[in-house]
Design a protein around this motif. Structure first.
Motif, short mmCIF file in Angstrom:
data_model
loop_
_atom_site.label_atom_id
_atom_site.label_comp_id
_atom_site.label_asym_id
_atom_site.label_seq_id
_atom_site.Cartn_x
_atom_site.Cartn_y
_atom_site.Cartn_z
N ALA A 183 0.81 -1.22 0.00
CA ALA A 183 0.00 0.00 0.00
C ALA A 183 0.85 1.27 0.00
CB ALA A 183 -0.94 0.01 1.21
N LEU A 184 2.14 1.15 0.30
CA LEU A 184 3.03 2.30 0.25
C LEU A 184 3.24 2.72 -1.20
CD1 LEU A 184 5.82 1.22 2.78
CD2 LEU A 184 4.10 3.00 3.14
N SER A 185 3.62 3.96 -1.38
CA SER A 185 3.89 4.43 -2.74
C SER A 185 5.12 3.71 -3.30
CB SER A 185 4.16 5.95 -2.74
OG SER A 185 5.38 6.22 -2.07
N GLN A 186 5.17 3.65 -4.61
CA GLN A 186 6.31 2.99 -5.28
C GLN A 186 7.62 3.67 -4.92
OE1 GLN A 186 5.77 2.54 -9.49
NE2 GLN A 186 7.84 1.75 -9.82
N GLU A 187 7.59 5.00 -4.75
CA GLU A 187 8.81 5.75 -4.41
C GLU A 187 9.33 5.34 -3.02
OE1 GLU A 187 6.60 7.65 -7.51
OE2 GLU A 187 5.96 7.20 -5.47
N THR A 188 8.43 5.16 -2.07
CA THR A 188 8.85 4.77 -0.72
C THR A 188 9.36 3.34 -0.72
OG1 THR A 188 7.26 6.30 0.27
CG2 THR A 188 8.07 4.52 1.68
N ARG A 189 8.67 2.45 -1.43
CA ARG A 189 9.10 1.04 -1.49
C ARG A 189 10.47 0.91 -2.16
NH1 ARG A 189 3.86 0.06 -3.61
NH2 ARG A 189 4.85 -0.48 -5.59
N ALA A 190 10.82 1.85 -3.02
CA ALA A 190 12.08 1.76 -3.77
C ALA A 190 13.28 2.24 -2.96
CB ALA A 190 11.98 2.55 -5.07
N LEU A 191 13.06 2.86 -1.80
CA LEU A 191 14.17 3.38 -1.00
C LEU A 191 15.01 2.24 -0.42
CD1 LEU A 191 12.26 6.24 0.84
CD2 LEU A 191 13.98 6.51 -0.95
N TRP A 192 16.31 2.48 -0.34
CA TRP A 192 17.24 1.47 0.17
C TRP A 192 17.83 1.86 1.51
CZ3 TRP A 192 18.92 -3.10 -2.37
CH2 TRP A 192 18.32 -3.32 -3.62
N ASP A 193 17.75 3.11 1.87
CA ASP A 193 18.33 3.61 3.11
C ASP A 193 17.27 3.62 4.21
OD1 ASP A 193 20.37 5.17 4.71
OD2 ASP A 193 18.75 6.66 4.58
N LEU A 194 17.58 3.06 5.38
CA LEU A 194 16.61 2.93 6.47
C LEU A 194 16.11 4.29 6.95
CD1 LEU A 194 15.00 1.27 8.50
CD2 LEU A 194 17.05 1.21 9.96
#
Length: 198
Positions: A166-177
């Motif tokens: 349900a998160l945006s694609q941009e948020t799911r794509a992040l690699w840094d915690l």
């Protein structure tokens, strides 16, 4: 979990009464520190275990957070709580639980969390080459994989993929915690309050 939540709320309200006596002698930042150390930290401790609990139990925790927010902001019981929480930038309890699960999910996916959680998650791989193939979506387990309906709503393996997807694609794509935590909290904040306080 009923006994656990009852104990947490009892202890939290005790500390809130103590903080209320100190409030006239403390600056707002100092009072915020006292409330965080004695109350909100209790609400957040292991709160990922509260996934899928009945509303009457999570409402007990929400009442504690509401009382803490009102004390800190000096608002009365007659004031609507949403603008108060919005002004403090506090996620409501339900969203704090979701935030904790999503952070645990991120850590599990990228080797920063325990392996037993990582084993409960798998990336969605379509059978054909579809546009959804590279969108960092998790596979949602079927009913055979999480058999009991009563535990399905509370299972990490069932709740985490639904909330992650349900998160945006941009948020799911992040690699840094750190970046993920910031973006995730922002998304949940908008879900909880819309574009502003009601």
């Amino acid at each position: 979990m009923e006994a656990q939540i009852t104990a947490i709320t009892k202890a939290a309200f005790f500390h809130l009464r103590q903080a209320k006596q100190l409030a006239p002698y403390l600056s707002r930042p100092d009072l915020a520190t006292v409330i965080h150390v004695t109350v909100t930290s209790r609400l957040d401790y292991c709160n990922s275990l509260y996934v899928g609990l009945p509303l009457r139990l999570t409402q007990k925790l929400q009442r504690v957070q509401n009382a803490a927010a009102r004390l800190l902001m000096g608002s009365s019981l007659r004031d609507h709580i949403h603008p108060v929480l919005y002004q403090l930038h506090w996620l409501p309890v339900e969203y704090r639980i979701r935030f904790k699960v999503l952070v645990l999910t991120f850590k599990a996916l990228y080797g920063l969390g325990p392996s037993y959680l990582q084993d409960r998650l798998s990336w969605y791989v379509p059978q054909r080459n579809l546009r959804s193939a590279n969108k960092n979506i998790l596979k949602i387990p079927g009913h055979r994989e999480v058999r009991l309906a009563s535990t399905r709503a509370r299972a990490f393996s069932a709740a985490a993929p639904v909330w992650w997807n349900a998160l945006s694609q941009e948020t799911r794509a992040l690699w840094d915690l750190t970046s993920f935590r910031r973006a995730c909290k922002t998304e949940l904040f908008h879900q909880a309050f819309g574009q502003g306080a009601a």
